[in-house]
Write an enzyme that holds these catalytic residues in place. Structure first.
Site, PDB file in Angstrom:
ATOM      1  N   HIS A   1     -10.549  -2.321  -1.708  1.00 59.92           N
ATOM      2  CA  HIS A   1     -11.838  -1.867  -0.840  1.00 59.92           C
ATOM      3  C   HIS A   1     -12.402  -1.153  -1.568  1.00 59.92           C
ATOM      4  O   HIS A   1     -12.499   0.218  -2.400  1.00 59.92           O
ATOM      5  CB  HIS A   1     -11.124  -0.948  -0.171  1.00 59.92           C
ATOM      6  CG  HIS A   1      -9.770  -1.887   1.030  1.00 59.92           C
ATOM      7  ND1 HIS A   1     -10.471  -1.951   2.428  1.00 59.92           N
ATOM      8  CD2 HIS A   1      -8.830  -2.518   0.845  1.00 59.92           C
ATOM      9  CE1 HIS A   1      -9.692  -2.760   2.959  1.00 59.92           C
ATOM     10  NE2 HIS A   1      -8.689  -2.500   2.120  1.00 59.92           N
TER      11      HIS A   1
ATOM     12  N   TYR B   1      -0.714  -9.433   0.934  1.00 63.38           N
ATOM     13  CA  TYR B   1       0.074  -9.624   1.922  1.00 63.38           C
ATOM     14  C   TYR B   1       0.057  -9.496   2.883  1.00 63.38           C
ATOM     15  O   TYR B   1      -0.831 -10.025   3.652  1.00 63.38           O
ATOM     16  CB  TYR B   1       0.260  -7.486   1.915  1.00 63.38           C
ATOM     17  CG  TYR B   1      -0.839  -6.933   2.222  1.00 63.38           C
ATOM     18  CD1 TYR B   1      -1.249  -7.014   3.987  1.00 63.38           C
ATOM     19  CD2 TYR B   1      -2.058  -6.324   1.962  1.00 63.38           C
ATOM     20  CE1 TYR B   1      -2.200  -6.468   4.311  1.00 63.38           C
ATOM     21  CE2 TYR B   1      -3.254  -6.108   1.546  1.00 63.38           C
ATOM     22  CZ  TYR B   1      -3.208  -5.056   3.403  1.00 63.38           C
ATOM     23  OH  TYR B   1      -4.354  -5.183   3.754  1.00 63.38           O
TER      24      TYR B   1
ATOM     25  N   HIS C   1      -7.006  -8.041  -2.922  1.00 62.46           N
ATOM     26  CA  HIS C   1      -8.513  -7.848  -2.539  1.00 62.46           C
ATOM     27  C   HIS C   1      -9.329  -6.105  -2.632  1.00 62.46           C
ATOM     28  O   HIS C   1      -7.382  -5.985  -2.707  1.00 62.46           O
ATOM     29  CB  HIS C   1      -9.228  -7.619  -1.198  1.00 62.46           C
ATOM     30  CG  HIS C   1      -8.403  -7.393  -0.059  1.00 62.46           C
ATOM     31  ND1 HIS C   1      -7.225  -7.395   0.578  1.00 62.46           N
ATOM     32  CD2 HIS C   1      -8.104  -5.718   0.636  1.00 62.46           C
ATOM     33  CE1 HIS C   1      -6.865  -6.980   1.375  1.00 62.46           C
ATOM     34  NE2 HIS C   1      -7.282  -5.319   1.589  1.00 62.46           N
TER      35      HIS C   1
ATOM     36  N   TYR D   1       0.774  -0.937   0.052  1.00 61.73           N
ATOM     37  CA  TYR D   1       0.259   0.287   0.066  1.00 61.73           C
ATOM     38  C   TYR D   1       0.682   1.380   0.047  1.00 61.73           C
ATOM     39  O   TYR D   1       1.824   1.159   0.345  1.00 61.73           O
ATOM     40  CB  TYR D   1      -0.469   0.290   1.353  1.00 61.73           C
ATOM     41  CG  TYR D   1      -2.122  -1.299   1.281  1.00 61.73           C
ATOM     42  CD1 TYR D   1      -2.943  -0.308   0.272  1.00 61.73           C
ATOM     43  CD2 TYR D   1      -1.969  -2.359   1.220  1.00 61.73           C
ATOM     44  CE1 TYR D   1      -4.630  -1.248   0.713  1.00 61.73           C
ATOM     45  CE2 TYR D   1      -2.984  -3.050   1.712  1.00 61.73           C
ATOM     46  CZ  TYR D   1      -4.368  -2.604   1.093  1.00 61.73           C
ATOM     47  OH  TYR D   1      -4.975  -3.711   1.254  1.00 61.73           O
TER      48      TYR D   1
ATOM     49  N   ARG E   1      -3.444 -11.134   3.816  1.00 60.21           N
ATOM     50  CA  ARG E   1      -4.369 -10.925   3.498  1.00 60.21           C
ATOM     51  C   ARG E   1      -4.739 -11.827   2.305  1.00 60.21           C
ATOM     52  O   ARG E   1      -3.853 -11.466   1.137  1.00 60.21           O
ATOM     53  CB  ARG E   1      -4.506  -8.923   3.437  1.00 60.21           C
ATOM     54  CG  ARG E   1      -4.618  -8.369   4.435  1.00 60.21           C
ATOM     55  CD  ARG E   1      -6.209  -9.281   5.460  1.00 60.21           C
ATOM     56  NE  ARG E   1      -7.830  -9.365   4.990  1.00 60.21           N
ATOM     57  CZ  ARG E   1      -8.435  -8.693   4.399  1.00 60.21           C
ATOM     58  NH1 ARG E   1      -7.908  -7.556   4.334  1.00 60.21           N
ATOM     59  NH2 ARG E   1      -9.647  -9.090   3.921  1.00 60.21           N
TER      60      ARG E   1
END
Lengths: 235, 172
Positions: free
Chosen positions: A160, A145, A158, A106, A155
């Site tokens: 968001h 990640y 995905h 991120y 995780r």
């Protein structure tokens, strides 16, 4: 004047506040019972962003922060419809999008995962549904990640999303997953949703919108809280 | 049709949802100015912190405010203020639809799989607060958790996710 009464959360599909396997819920989930209140004007209204001035490439995360070239990774196109529980499409509603890059990193400054940032990818975007509730955006498939919830926790891939819908009872923040991801069965955030709701969070591969020589297509529909079929008088 | 299940906003929402506040290069949808603090007599500042069950201040919450009277919306993360406060500049609402003046609040954070709803009422509206249907639906000993206290700078409203002073959250 008649007024629609919106449904409350459906806990057959919505996650509980406390889900101990997702460790940060333990100190952050409200512990006392929620107070049930009648919906008033405050709940039956909400912000409308139908005229928000979207940037030219807000709906294309592969283009909206290019500095010196194309972002790395697998280009995808995601589309679907925003509806309410009554099946009624929700036109002109804003969808906010954010995600990790192809390496699972991120842009957020507190993400210290040892994977490369991509100078040409921010991972944030927005789009608006059309008059029939349909939306579409382009992005790079996000990577998995690691996180600190439990040993060797990862995780699943995905994206968001944040949606507003008709009023503040409709507010939805959620995550879309990808079909066949082996990490789903180990993810306490995904598994925090009751079994009946889990499939609803997994997108489907869609060959019909896959663009030849360009991008794989996925479909993901959103269903916001609906209302009782009959308006009540002056409640 | 079944509702799409909620999932947590997670720890990394800032560059998507509050980018300008956190100095990312992306235009913000909204910020903490529901009204401009300058030249408006009835603009007030509402400041607060969000606490977890250990009494620690939560530095990665996102708070949204909805003022139905003025049709204004605001959003602010608790990660940029040195004390991890949220700060809103807003019109102070007056009584709407027979209710005491209030702002609707939606709370998001890592560790919440589904967001929480609460309300901010105002300490100096005692008379209207006493008649408010929703405040009166709350057990008397918890009502104070919904009432912002007044000070020289404006109003203070802290949100306690758990504990003795746990804020009242609503099922709406």
């Amino acid at each position: 004047m008649s007024q629609l009464i919106y449904n409350t959360f459906d806990y057959e599909v919505q996650p509980p506040r406390l889900a101990p396997d997702y460790k940060s819920t333990v100190l952050r989930a409200p512990s006392k019972p929620l107070v049930v209140v009648k919906q008033s004007l405050s709940e039956l209204t909400g912000p409308v962003f139908g005229d928000f001035n979207l940037g030219e490439f807000d709906h294309d995360l592969t283009k909206n922060s290019i500095k010196n070239g194309e972002p790395m990774g697998e280009r995808i196109v995601v589309h679907g419809k925003v509806m309410n529980e009554n099946g009624r499409p929700i036109p002109n509603t804003l969808i906010e999008i954010w995600q990790a890059n192809a390496a699972g990193r991120y842009v957020h400054k507190v993400d210290q995962h040892d994977a490369p940032l991509d100078p040409n990818f921010l991972g944030a975007g927005r789009c608006m549904t059309d008059s029939e509730g349909n939306y579409r955006f382009y992005t790079i498939k996000p990577g998995a990640y690691p996180w600190g919830n439990h040993p060797n926790a990862w995780r699943p891939n995905h994206i968001h999303f944040s949606l507003f819908g008709a009023n503040i009872t409709n507010r939805l923040v959620t995550q879309m997953y990808f079909p066949g991801d082996p990490l789903l069965q180990y993810d306490p955030i995904f598994l925090g949703v009751p079994p009946k709701g889990r499939e609803l969070l997994i997108s489907t591969f869609d060959l019909s919108i896959t663009e030849p020589n360009f991008a794989l297509g996925y479909r993901f529909d959103f269903v916001l809280r609906g209302h009782q079929a009959t308006p009540f008088e002056n409640v | 049709m079944l509702q799409t299940p909620s999932q947590t906003v997670g720890p990394y929402f800032a560059y998507g949802l509050t980018p300008e506040q956190y100095l990312y290069d992306f235009k913000s949808l909204s910020n903490n100015e529901l009204a401009k603090p300058l030249n408006e007599a009835n603009v007030v500042t509402v400041v607060g912190k969000v606490f977890d069950g250990n009494g620690d201040v939560i530095p990665d919450a996102m708070i949204e405010i909805w003022d139905t009277q003025h049709q204004r919306f605001g959003r602010f993360g608790t990660g940029t203020d040195p004390q991890n406060r949220f700060i809103f500049h807003t019109f102070k609402p007056t009584s709407v639809g027979g209710q005491a003046p209030h702002l609707s609040v939606i709370v998001f954070m890592r560790g919440q799989l589904i967001h929480s709803y609460t309300r901010i009422y105002f300490e100096d509206e005692e008379e209207l607060n006493a008649q408010d249907e929703i405040l009166n639906a709350v057990p008397a000993d918890r009502r104070n958790t919904l009432i912002a206290s007044k000070n020289a700078a404006g109003y203070e409203f802290n949100i306690y996710m758990q504990g003795e002073n746990e804020t009242v959250f609503f099922e709406i």
